[in-house]
Design a protein around this motif. Sequence first.
Motif, short mmCIF file in Angstrom:
data_model
loop_
_atom_site.label_atom_id
_atom_site.label_comp_id
_atom_site.label_asym_id
_atom_site.label_seq_id
_atom_site.Cartn_x
_atom_site.Cartn_y
_atom_site.Cartn_z
N LEU A 65 2.85 -0.63 -2.97
CA LEU A 65 2.60 -1.37 -1.75
C LEU A 65 3.52 -0.90 -0.62
O LEU A 65 4.74 -0.90 -0.77
CB LEU A 65 2.79 -2.88 -1.98
CG LEU A 65 2.55 -3.79 -0.78
CD1 LEU A 65 1.10 -3.71 -0.32
CD2 LEU A 65 2.92 -5.23 -1.13
N ILE A 66 2.90 -0.50 0.49
CA ILE A 66 3.65 -0.05 1.66
C ILE A 66 3.82 -1.20 2.65
O ILE A 66 4.91 -1.45 3.15
CB ILE A 66 2.95 1.13 2.36
CG1 ILE A 66 2.77 2.31 1.41
CG2 ILE A 66 3.67 1.54 3.62
CD1 ILE A 66 4.07 2.89 0.90
N THR A 67 2.72 -1.91 2.92
CA THR A 67 2.77 -3.02 3.86
C THR A 67 1.61 -3.97 3.61
O THR A 67 0.62 -3.61 2.98
CB THR A 67 2.73 -2.53 5.33
OG1 THR A 67 2.99 -3.63 6.19
CG2 THR A 67 1.39 -1.92 5.68
N SER A 68 1.77 -5.17 4.09
CA SER A 68 0.72 -6.19 4.02
C SER A 68 0.55 -6.75 5.43
O SER A 68 1.45 -7.38 5.97
CB SER A 68 1.13 -7.29 3.03
OG SER A 68 0.10 -8.22 2.89
N LEU A 69 -0.61 -6.48 6.03
CA LEU A 69 -0.91 -6.92 7.40
C LEU A 69 -1.86 -8.10 7.34
O LEU A 69 -2.80 -8.10 6.54
CB LEU A 69 -1.54 -5.77 8.19
CG LEU A 69 -0.77 -4.45 8.16
CD1 LEU A 69 -1.61 -3.34 8.77
CD2 LEU A 69 0.55 -4.59 8.88
N LYS A 70 -1.63 -9.09 8.19
CA LYS A 70 -2.45 -10.32 8.13
C LYS A 70 -2.94 -10.72 9.50
O LYS A 70 -2.26 -10.50 10.50
CB LYS A 70 -1.64 -11.47 7.53
CG LYS A 70 -1.19 -11.20 6.12
CD LYS A 70 -0.42 -12.36 5.56
CE LYS A 70 0.01 -11.99 4.14
NZ LYS A 70 0.21 -13.13 3.32
N GLN A 71 -4.12 -11.31 9.51
CA GLN A 71 -4.65 -11.94 10.71
C GLN A 71 -5.14 -13.31 10.32
O GLN A 71 -5.84 -13.47 9.32
CB GLN A 71 -5.78 -11.12 11.32
CG GLN A 71 -5.29 -9.84 11.93
CD GLN A 71 -6.27 -9.26 12.91
OE1 GLN A 71 -7.10 -9.96 13.46
NE2 GLN A 71 -6.17 -7.96 13.14
#
Length: 115
Positions: free
Chosen positions: A78-84
């Motif tokens: 896992l590099i990043t977790s982006l959320k909206q």
Amino acid sequence: MVSFKYELNQDSVELQASDWFGIERVFVNGQMVSRKLNFGPNSVHKIQLKDGEDCSFKLFIDPQTDELTCRIYKHNQLITSLKQGKNSLIQGQKMLQQGLLLGSSLALLAVLFPF
């Protein structure tokens, strides 16, 4: 349309997802590298970056928070977790509805009052 953008080493990556039409697209440095039609609660896009490294995008809706989440993995790490949040999804739907209403109104006026 929902968009997740991230800078990954020397690559600019973006995942776009239409909550109305189910079209998902992944871009690397502005070039489309993956596209699919998805109406389910989650999806995965596997791509190869410019340096030959494998990368995957996992898109899903968290049932507890209603947030749309895009997780980016490189080498299965896992590099990043982006959320909206739900509010930005609703705002996008409202904009699309307003645009369709305006377009249909203009078409009706053109039919009723031809030039």
